[in-house]
Design a protein around this motif. Structure first.
Motif, PDB file in Angstrom:
ATOM      1  N   VAL A 190      40.465  45.353  41.047  1.00 50.41           N
ATOM      2  CA  VAL A 190      39.061  45.708  40.901  1.00 50.41           C
ATOM      3  C   VAL A 190      38.353  45.279  42.172  1.00 50.41           C
ATOM      4  N   GLU A 220      34.375  47.963  41.075  1.00 50.59           N
ATOM      5  CA  GLU A 220      33.744  47.145  40.043  1.00 50.59           C
ATOM      6  C   GLU A 220      32.716  47.959  39.274  1.00 50.59           C
ATOM      7  N   GLY A 221      32.790  47.873  37.953  1.00 52.76           N
ATOM      8  CA  GLY A 221      31.874  48.630  37.106  1.00 52.76           C
ATOM      9  C   GLY A 221      32.457  49.924  36.576  1.00 52.76           C
ATOM     10  N   SER A 254      35.220  44.689  44.557  1.00 49.25           N
ATOM     11  CA  SER A 254      33.784  44.388  44.420  1.00 49.25           C
ATOM     12  C   SER A 254      33.011  44.819  45.656  1.00 49.25           C
ATOM     13  N   ARG A 298      35.020  44.853  25.970  1.00 46.32           N
ATOM     14  CA  ARG A 298      35.184  45.875  27.009  1.00 46.32           C
ATOM     15  C   ARG A 298      36.562  46.535  27.005  1.00 46.32           C
ATOM     16  N   GLU A 357      33.570  48.918  32.340  1.00 48.31           N
ATOM     17  CA  GLU A 357      32.743  48.000  33.144  1.00 48.31           C
ATOM     18  C   GLU A 357      33.599  46.916  33.797  1.00 48.31           C
ATOM     19  N   THR A 358      34.590  47.356  34.546  1.00 48.94           N
ATOM     20  CA  THR A 358      35.547  46.408  35.109  1.00 48.94           C
ATOM     21  C   THR A 358      34.870  45.369  36.008  1.00 48.94           C
ATOM     22  N   GLN A 359      35.471  44.176  35.996  1.00 48.68           N
ATOM     23  CA  GLN A 359      34.972  43.057  36.784  1.00 48.68           C
ATOM     24  C   GLN A 359      36.111  42.498  37.636  1.00 48.68           C
ATOM     25  N   PRO A 360      35.806  41.792  38.716  1.00 49.46           N
ATOM     26  CA  PRO A 360      36.881  41.260  39.568  1.00 49.46           C
ATOM     27  C   PRO A 360      37.905  40.426  38.797  1.00 49.46           C
ATOM     28  N   GLU A 361      37.476  39.724  37.772  1.00 47.64           N
ATOM     29  CA  GLU A 361      38.416  38.896  36.999  1.00 47.64           C
ATOM     30  C   GLU A 361      39.354  39.716  36.125  1.00 47.64           C
ATOM     31  N   ASP A 362      39.135  41.033  36.071  1.00 47.50           N
ATOM     32  CA  ASP A 362      40.088  41.896  35.367  1.00 47.50           C
ATOM     33  C   ASP A 362      41.313  42.191  36.233  1.00 47.50           C
TER      34      ASP A 362
END
Lengths: 111, 113
Positions: free
Chosen positions: A109, A15-16, A111, A61, A79-84
């Motif tokens: 992704v 993540e990130g 976390s 993003r 800046e990847t997030q879990p919902e990606d």
């Protein structure tokens, strides 16, 4: 025949971090290149697209770059997030009247 | 709510049987498509139609037929189903053939035994 190759088939990032997915196409006349996201059990949905008259396009993003000379295009997620986390498909227009998709990339992704 | 509707959502079918997957859109889109989705192979185009009255073959058309009698409907028929046609089938529509966003239906999961 015309095809679209997509790499990697799976991608795990923290993540990130950033994620990059690459596609190549064979039809030199292709002029439309969309990217679709498909969450588990759902239908694919368009997230960004690019046409042959531009080299780069951004939307928050996500960004897509296109190199027509080399016949490849890439999806960049910052800046990847879990919902990606999802399956991502690239596609290219073929002979101006149909879209051919790549085999997909499973993005995880962590976390 | 405007959109694209597929039916059935799921079906188990005996090999050799005839099956028609239905697809209807109310967005007045010119182009419609049928894709099949198999693990590791992505979305493969079966047949497409750029406008009512016309159809074309995609990457994997064998064993399938389509018709486009009007703007809204684009049924996909398997004349004699075989196990290799087990897949998830997505119908999609677009205002501009191969130049604009594809709107997908929810998919039809077909199992051929």
């Amino acid at each position: 025949g015309e095809n679209v190759e997509q790499h990697p088939s799976t991608l795990s990032v923290q993540e990130g971090d950033s994620a990059v997915i690459k596609c190549t196409y064979s039809d030199s006349a292709s002029n439309y290149f969309p990217w679709y996201k498909q969450e588990l059990g759902k239908r694919p949905q368009l997230i960004i697209d690019i046409r042959s008259n531009v080299g780069e396009k951004k939307d928050q993003r996500i960004a897509v770059t296109l190199n027509k000379t080399a016949k490849h295009f890439s999806l960049h997620i910052t800046e990847t997030q879990p919902e990606d986390s999802a399956v991502y498909f690239c596609a290219a227009s073929i002979r101006g009247n149909k879209l051919v998709f790549g085999a997909g990339t499973i993005l995880r992704v962590k976390s | 709510i405007a959109g694209i509707t597929q039916a059935p959502t799921s079906q188990i079918l005996a090999a050799g049987r005839r099956m028609t997957l239905r697809c209807t859109q109310d967005m007045r889109h010119n182009a419609m498509y049928w894709y099949r989705q198999d693990l590791g192979l992505g979305l493969r185009l079966i047949h497409y139609s750029n406008t009512a009255g016309t159809t074309g073959k995609g990457e994997v058309p064998d064993g399938y037929s389509v018709s486009r009698a009007n703007t809204d409907d684009f049924p996909l028929t398997l004349a004699s189903a075989v196990p290799s046609q087990t897949s998830v089938y997505f119908c999609a529509s677009s205002d501009s053939p191969a130049a604009g966003e594809l709107f997908f239906g929810e998919g039809s999961r077909l199992t051929v035994l």
